[in-house]
Design a protein around this motif. Structure first.
Motif, mmCIF file in Angstrom:
data_model
loop_
_atom_site.group_PDB
_atom_site.id
_atom_site.type_symbol
_atom_site.label_atom_id
_atom_site.label_comp_id
_atom_site.label_asym_id
_atom_site.label_seq_id
_atom_site.Cartn_x
_atom_site.Cartn_y
_atom_site.Cartn_z
ATOM 1 N N LYS A 278 -40.843 10.768 29.803
ATOM 2 C CA LYS A 278 -40.712 9.365 30.183
ATOM 3 C C LYS A 278 -39.797 8.665 29.190
ATOM 4 N N PRO A 279 -38.773 7.977 29.662
ATOM 5 C CA PRO A 279 -37.858 7.328 28.717
ATOM 6 C C PRO A 279 -38.497 6.102 28.072
ATOM 7 N N SER A 280 -37.980 5.751 26.926
ATOM 8 C CA SER A 280 -38.321 4.484 26.287
ATOM 9 C C SER A 280 -37.331 3.443 26.809
ATOM 10 N N VAL A 281 -37.848 2.460 27.546
ATOM 11 C CA VAL A 281 -36.993 1.449 28.176
ATOM 12 C C VAL A 281 -37.165 0.137 27.431
ATOM 13 N N GLY A 282 -36.113 -0.256 26.714
ATOM 14 C CA GLY A 282 -36.158 -1.522 25.992
ATOM 15 C C GLY A 282 -35.796 -2.677 26.905
ATOM 16 N N GLY A 283 -35.884 -3.879 26.370
ATOM 17 C CA GLY A 283 -35.524 -5.025 27.187
ATOM 18 C C GLY A 283 -35.749 -6.336 26.473
ATOM 19 N N THR A 284 -35.262 -7.401 27.080
ATOM 20 C CA THR A 284 -35.434 -8.729 26.524
ATOM 21 C C THR A 284 -35.457 -9.747 27.649
ATOM 22 N N VAL A 285 -36.034 -10.894 27.376
ATOM 23 C CA VAL A 285 -36.089 -11.955 28.375
ATOM 24 C C VAL A 285 -34.690 -12.527 28.595
ATOM 25 N N GLY A 286 -34.353 -12.763 29.856
ATOM 26 C CA GLY A 286 -33.098 -13.419 30.169
ATOM 27 C C GLY A 286 -31.885 -12.558 29.865
ATOM 28 N N ILE A 287 -30.763 -13.223 29.600
ATOM 29 C CA ILE A 287 -29.480 -12.571 29.358
ATOM 30 C C ILE A 287 -29.073 -12.816 27.915
ATOM 31 N N SER A 288 -28.741 -11.740 27.190
ATOM 32 C CA SER A 288 -28.451 -11.878 25.760
ATOM 33 C C SER A 288 -26.976 -11.749 25.412
ATOM 34 N N PHE A 289 -26.140 -11.373 26.393
ATOM 35 C CA PHE A 289 -24.749 -11.082 26.038
ATOM 36 C C PHE A 289 -23.787 -12.219 26.367
ATOM 37 N N LEU A 290 -24.316 -13.393 26.739
ATOM 38 C CA LEU A 290 -23.485 -14.577 26.920
ATOM 39 C C LEU A 290 -23.686 -15.513 25.742
#
Length: 338
Positions: free
Chosen positions: A209-221
């Motif tokens: 099972k992969p480790s799936v990271g993430g964050t709320v909303g959009i971080s690259f703008l």
């Protein structure tokens, strides 16, 4: 086809969903099998499948010599620990096999051996921990509980050596308290012995099972615009282009307006371990499943084709992996593990 994953952004429709809790979790970079390098054994075929819920790798190895070749096959797990405040995307911190790794050879399950070593300041401290009956997985509750019983003189020594430190916080609403907290890191490797018979092919499969990271909303703008160091990093890492940017900009506006929006998820795969075999991979295929039709996905690739509602495939001949695979998913807020 060139032997590096290159630009091909992929953009697909989304639908609205409820809001997501405010947090960020880092993905762990995982990869494939490694083997003691030998020119007699070539990787004839590798079929790699990556989705948010599973990574599957199916190999065909060929012993091109006239003698049997024996050795070790290993799967290095990503390192755990070293940063007590890290928020890592793992479902179960209490289990040594925290990615649910399994392996098979020629269709039969392989009895794998788990080797684990703990390090502090690059020094092996495994035996120190075992001598005090401290579980090796540093982020586990079991390890933190066991540290409570550590003799004071040993605790002072471990603090001086960088194995643990004293963290102060209110854990149960009764006031601030001091807690002995792990600082060591854990290196884990699954391995087994195998033999590649002379002139024959051997199939090897592994799953986890992969480790799936993430964050709320959009971080690259930045201020709603595609600019800044993080945006440039995303362009290089995920090959995002204008279509993705436009959807991300709209998602930010939706979030500010209290409407359903998009959030980021990340999967990373260390592909370059495939270069550890006796030459180029004769027949390589990569399938990426974005998990749900409403998800957006962006990754770097060449000659990628859509082969299903959520799946995309890239194929290559005589492939020498040089780059890793980084996948960006933009998912509707409220989406589950899809």
């Amino acid at each position: 086809m060139k032997n590096a994953l290159r630009h091909l952004p992929l953009l697909f429709a989304l639908s609205a969903a409820p809001a997501l809790a405010n947090d960020t979790m880092a993905e762990l970079k995982t990869g494939g099998l490694t083997f003691v390098r030998t020119p007699e054994v070539e990787m004839t075929k590798e079929a790699l499948f990556i989705s948010p819920s599973e990574i599957r790798v199916d190999y065909v190895f060929t012993n091109t010599s006239d003698k049997d070749v024996s050795g070790l096959v290993a799967f290095p797990m990503p390192d755990i620990g070293g940063d007590p405040y890290a928020n890592i995307a793992i479902d179960d911190f209490e289990t040594d096999n925290y990615l649910g790794f399994t392996a098979a050879q020629d269709g039969k399950a392989v009895a794998v051996t788990l080797q684990q070593r703990a390090y502090a300041s690059d020094i092996d401290v495994t035996e120190d921990l075992k001598a005090q009956n401290i579980p090796l997985l540093p982020m586990s509750k079991a390890a933190k509980e066991a540290l409570k019983n550590l003799p004071e003189d040993v605790a002072a020594d471990w603090i001086a050596r960088g194995l643990i430190f004293i963290d102060t916080y209110d854990d149960d609403g009764t006031g601030m308290k001091d807690y002995r907290t792990p600082l060591w890191s854990l290196k884990s490797v699954y391995w087994w012995r195998t033999t590649f018979p002379a002139g024959r092919q051997v199939t090897v499969q592994h799953r986890y099972k992969p480790s799936v990271g993430g964050t709320v909303g959009i971080s690259f703008l930045e201020d709603g615009q595609p600019k800044g160091e993080r945006y440039q990093d995303y362009v290089k890492r995920y090959c995002i282009e204008d279509a993705i940017v436009r959807r991300a900009q709209q998602a930010e506006k939706d979030m500010q307006a209290g409407k359903p929006y998009l959030f980021e998820a990340w999967i990373s795969y260390i592909l370059s371990t495939g270069a550890n075999w006796g030459g180029p991979i004769k027949d390589f295929s990569l399938t990426i499943d974005k998990g749900a039709a409403e998800n957006l996905v962006s990754f770097c690739g060449e000659g990628v084709k859509k082969i299903g509602p959520t799946t995309f495939e890239m194929k290559a001949k005589d492939f020498t992996p040089t780059n890793e695979i980084d996948i960006l998913l933009l998912k509707p807020s409220g989406a589950q593990a899809q």
